[in-house]
Design an enzyme around this catalytic site. Sequence first.
Site, PDB file in Angstrom:
ATOM      1  N   CYS A 284      -7.138  -6.699  -0.850  1.00  0.00           N
ATOM      2  CA  CYS A 284      -6.664  -5.385  -0.388  1.00  0.00           C
ATOM      3  C   CYS A 284      -7.627  -4.256  -0.735  1.00  0.00           C
ATOM      4  CB  CYS A 284      -5.258  -5.119  -0.913  1.00  0.00           C
ATOM      5  SG  CYS A 284      -5.137  -4.862  -2.704  1.00  0.00           S
ATOM      6  N   HIS A 332      -1.336  -2.769  -4.908  1.00  0.00           N
ATOM      7  CA  HIS A 332      -1.704  -3.037  -3.509  1.00  0.00           C
ATOM      8  C   HIS A 332      -2.088  -1.735  -2.841  1.00  0.00           C
ATOM      9  CE1 HIS A 332      -1.880  -5.572   0.049  1.00  0.00           C
ATOM     10  NE2 HIS A 332      -1.327  -4.573   0.733  1.00  0.00           N
ATOM     11  N   HIS A 344      -4.129  -3.445   6.367  1.00  0.00           N
ATOM     12  CA  HIS A 344      -4.287  -3.940   5.000  1.00  0.00           C
ATOM     13  C   HIS A 344      -4.548  -5.439   5.009  1.00  0.00           C
ATOM     14  CE1 HIS A 344       0.049  -5.509   4.079  1.00  0.00           C
ATOM     15  NE2 HIS A 344      -0.180  -5.579   5.357  1.00  0.00           N
TER      16      HIS A 344
END
Length: 369
Positions: A284, A332, A344
């Site tokens: 990520c 994240h 993402h």
Amino acid sequence: MAAHRKPKQSPLGGQAGRTAATLALASAATATLFEGSGHAEPRPTTAQVKEKVDRLYEEAEVATERYNGAKEKADEARAAFERLRDEAARRTQRLNTARDGLGAMAAAQYRSGGLDPAVQLALTSNPDQYLERAALAERAGDRQAAAVSAVRRELAAVRQLRAESTGHLDALREHETELRRQKAAVLGKLQAARTLLARLTAEERARYQATEAGRDGSGTSAGNGGTGGTDTATATVRADRSSGGDRGPVTAPNGRAAEAVSFARAQLGKPYVWGATGPSAYDCSGLTQAAWRAAGVSLPRTTYTQINAGRRVSRSQLAPGDLIFFYSGISHVGLYIGGGQMIHAPRPGAPVRVAPIDEMPFAGATRVG
């Protein structure tokens, strides 16, 4: 007569007794087995497996970001160590050259006999020549003193560089130990998730994959399962690419943000690999770092540091190019593209994709550039 009677034998004595005892033990063991089977842990449902797998993936991502941080520090310590080592080698070479010069001066003095200057003047047959040579010798003495000072400076510098190198080497080893620990944590979480998923039947696995695809905005509903894993993944990539390509031009606050979003769109469908920063795979924070690097902006490596790499903005102020962070541990990150959507890198097995920002607990956002 009664005293001489034989004792009455038990009907289960001898071989018959042993056989009966064996049967009794077997019966008890069988009863215990069936009793244990009756209380065995029930097989988890697809929903329960999904909940556990999601938690394991979240924990793996936390460990991944810690791994990324440890790797960044290890790389910095390694670069510093190598830089100091190279500088120490250059200084050592200069030190050796200066020492050689001093040695040559000492040898010349030895050959001249090292006599007192007044004695040499008294013995010489040409005083003028001697005085000229004495002046040269004085200048040579000055040069010798300067050479000695240079040797001392280089020697002190080499000692300091070697001490600093040792410190950086110790830090490197410490970071490498942390790196191995976090790598083991990531691999352990991912293996546990794979083990749980392996317990699903083919039909349950298809339903799980369809649910995952639907949750990540691919347009696949959770109730139309039945396709195999490869077909589902291919369909997800197609859907991700189409969902990311039909939204028209990006309205970004500036040209750099537009470039970052454009780069992220070009990565749709590429696999998630923990610790990866491209160009063929990403995690990520690796994706967001690469997107902004393409726009000429250098971001730090981890979610924990990226959140402080710009100006904080509220959810209502989001604009394309903003970094959006999730979970209380800031584990994240995605790149906002407008319309409540982000690009993402979700997790292992889920490629880079477009997804709604409300699928995970919002933790904050940062505007870069």
